[in-house]
Design an enzyme around this catalytic site. Structure first.
Site, mmCIF file in Angstrom:
data_model
loop_
_atom_site.group_PDB
_atom_site.id
_atom_site.type_symbol
_atom_site.label_atom_id
_atom_site.label_comp_id
_atom_site.label_asym_id
_atom_site.label_seq_id
_atom_site.Cartn_x
_atom_site.Cartn_y
_atom_site.Cartn_z
ATOM 1 N N HIS A 84 0.848 -1.194 0.000
ATOM 2 C CA HIS A 84 0.000 0.000 0.000
ATOM 3 C C HIS A 84 0.878 1.236 0.000
ATOM 4 C CE1 HIS A 84 -3.398 2.639 0.797
ATOM 5 N NE2 HIS A 84 -2.614 3.266 1.649
ATOM 6 N N ASP A 163 -15.209 2.027 7.508
ATOM 7 C CA ASP A 163 -14.209 2.969 7.008
ATOM 8 C C ASP A 163 -14.765 3.799 5.864
ATOM 9 O OD1 ASP A 163 -11.444 4.039 6.706
ATOM 10 O OD2 ASP A 163 -11.679 3.108 4.743
ATOM 11 N N ARG A 170 -15.022 12.258 7.376
ATOM 12 C CA ARG A 170 -13.759 12.958 7.635
ATOM 13 C C ARG A 170 -13.461 13.969 6.539
ATOM 14 N NH1 ARG A 170 -9.869 8.376 7.454
ATOM 15 N NH2 ARG A 170 -8.278 9.983 7.656
ATOM 16 N N SER A 185 -7.793 3.752 9.122
ATOM 17 C CA SER A 185 -8.477 3.668 7.835
ATOM 18 C C SER A 185 -7.718 2.753 6.877
ATOM 19 C CB SER A 185 -8.612 5.066 7.232
ATOM 20 O OG SER A 185 -9.144 5.010 5.927
ATOM 21 N N LYS A 189 -8.642 -1.803 6.165
ATOM 22 C CA LYS A 189 -8.883 -2.406 4.843
ATOM 23 C C LYS A 189 -7.800 -3.419 4.492
ATOM 24 C CE LYS A 189 -9.206 1.521 2.524
ATOM 25 N NZ LYS A 189 -9.237 2.637 3.483
#
Length: 426
Positions: A84, A163, A170, A185, A189
């Site tokens: 990620h 999320d 947010r 967050s 995931k």
């Protein structure tokens, strides 16, 4: 009747008290299913933004978001490892990385997102390939992991639905850039994806979500701890995003650059980061292969073609090209000592490569390419940027974004700073 009340939870965090496990479990579940109103959760998010969270609270908040949906079980017989990135300008690393790691023998379950603002989205880039589709059923997703070894697609609605709802809130309440909320967050995931290992590319600098190195480092340590606590082997690389990555920002433009890397070429910084991340991903699951050898052999390109075809794309089809271009030349001679990644990202966005709202359409052909990188010696009137768009009316505002984006100096001793600053392992 509930043991908890939203107003009591808000007051507790407003006054600086750490929330109990029970309070966190209740408020995340109650907000997800509509028992806590948006205005109440907005107040709690702002209290978290202002007063922070202890490590225990962040871990429990992340666990509660994971439990709001399914934690996937990947039915494969090979090691699973994911990556990620916190996002940046010209960050097309996932495109060559996923097929490369799969060609080395791992399985890569890559659930990706779309771009927003000045940062690009992997799914937007891949959708510039004719026929390719981002949406897969759970059955198609698992079958592709088994048969091909890698998949890049959109996350389904069952993955950490808390999320999805919290992120939208947010975004409109000024609470996006709170480290506890960012970390939970991302990690909710990624942990829910079910991979054995996760390598994080946490960026810092002008084009990054975290501009200051100290904030990016803190985020990286928090995410590594969250992953490790959840039983996922987690590593983070802290990488610079003061200058944009590679030589292009834009959807089809970045796919073309990724193909250059898979063919054995490509910009040196993209190759460097792709190989560094691949080595971490492979080492984390015990695969002892040098990804540089696999890249050179053409194995990663073969895997790319399999991945694209499996999702309906034509890997042999030409990529779309913008109808109009505009060239920007250097205003003076010297050494290029800075190129503002944020300015380049805004220019690409204004040309049509990005979106202001999640529902906006993006252009496959729009973007910016640059013909020099930090550390290069340039001469006056040398082409530096090329702007790409189907709509030449967009060039003016893109040019405004690029004003002052370059720093050119006479100093001949300048050395570009390293791309990878630090590695954090769980």
């Amino acid at each position: 009747m509930s043991d908890f009340d939203a107003v009591d939870v808000i007051r507790a965090k407003r006054d600086g008290r750490a929330l109990s496990d029970g309070e966190i479990d209740w408020v995340v579940a109650a907000y997800t299913d509509g028992r806590v109103a948006d205005e109440q959760m907005s107040a709690l998010l702002m209290a978290i933004y202002l007063n922070g969270m202890e490590d225990r609270e962040i871990s429990r908040w992340t666990e509660a978001m994971i439990r709001s949906g399914e934690r996937m079980v990947l039915d494969v017989d090979r090691p699973t490892t994911d990556k990620h990135s916190t996002g940046g300008v010209g960050d097309k690393i996932t495109l060559p990385l996923a097929p490369l790691v799969a060609a080395c023998g791992a399985v890569v379950p890559q659930l990706s997102g779309r771009g927003l603002g000045h940062t690009g989205g992997t799914l937007d880039k891949l959708e510039s390939i004719p026929g390719w589709r981002a949406q897969l059923t759970s059955e198609e997703y698992r079958a592709q992991l088994r048969d091909v070894g890698a998949v890049i697609c959109a996350a389904g609605d069952t993955l950490a639905p808390a999320d999805k709802k919290l992120y939208a809130l947010r975004d409109v309440t000024g609470t996006v850039d709170a480290i506890p909320l960012i970390a939970s967050s991302i990690m909710s995931k990624k942990i829910a994806e079910g991979a054995q290992a996760l390598t994080l590319d946490v960026k810092f600098g002008s084009g990054a979500f975290m501009r200051e190195y100290i904030d990016a480092e803190r985020l990286a340590y928090t995410m590594v701890r969250l992953g490790s606590d959840a039983g996922v082997i987690t590593t983070a690389l802290l990488t610079s995003m003061d200058a944009p990555l590679g030589r292009s920002a834009g959807n089809a433009l970045e796919v073309a650059e990724a193909l250059d890397v898979l063919a054995g070429g490509g910009p040196p910084d993209v190759v460097e980061l792709t190989l560094a991340l691949a080595r971490e991903m492979l080492a984390s699951v015990g695969i002892d292969r040098d990804p540089a050898d696999v890249l050179a052999s053409g194995g990663a390109m073969d895997k790319w073609r399999e991945m694209i075809a499996a999702q309906g794309g034509d890997p042999a089809a030409p990529l779309p090209v913008a109808r109009e271009t505009h060239t920007v030349v250097a205003s003076e001679s010297g050494v290029l000592t800075g190129m503002d990644a944020y300015a380049v990202g805004i220019a690409a966005w204004r040309l049509g490569a990005g979106r202001a709202r999640k529902e906006d359409a993006v252009s496959a052909t729009a973007g910016v390419t640059w013909h020099a990188v930090v550390g290069d010696r340039i001469v006056k009137d040398q082409p530096i940027f090329t702007l790409h768009s189907d709509d030449p009316g967009r060039f003016g505002r893109a040019l405004e974004a690029l004003e002052g984006a370059l720093r050119i100096e006479i100093d001949q001793q300048f050395t570009a700073p390293p791309l990878i600053r630090e590695t954090i392992r769980g």
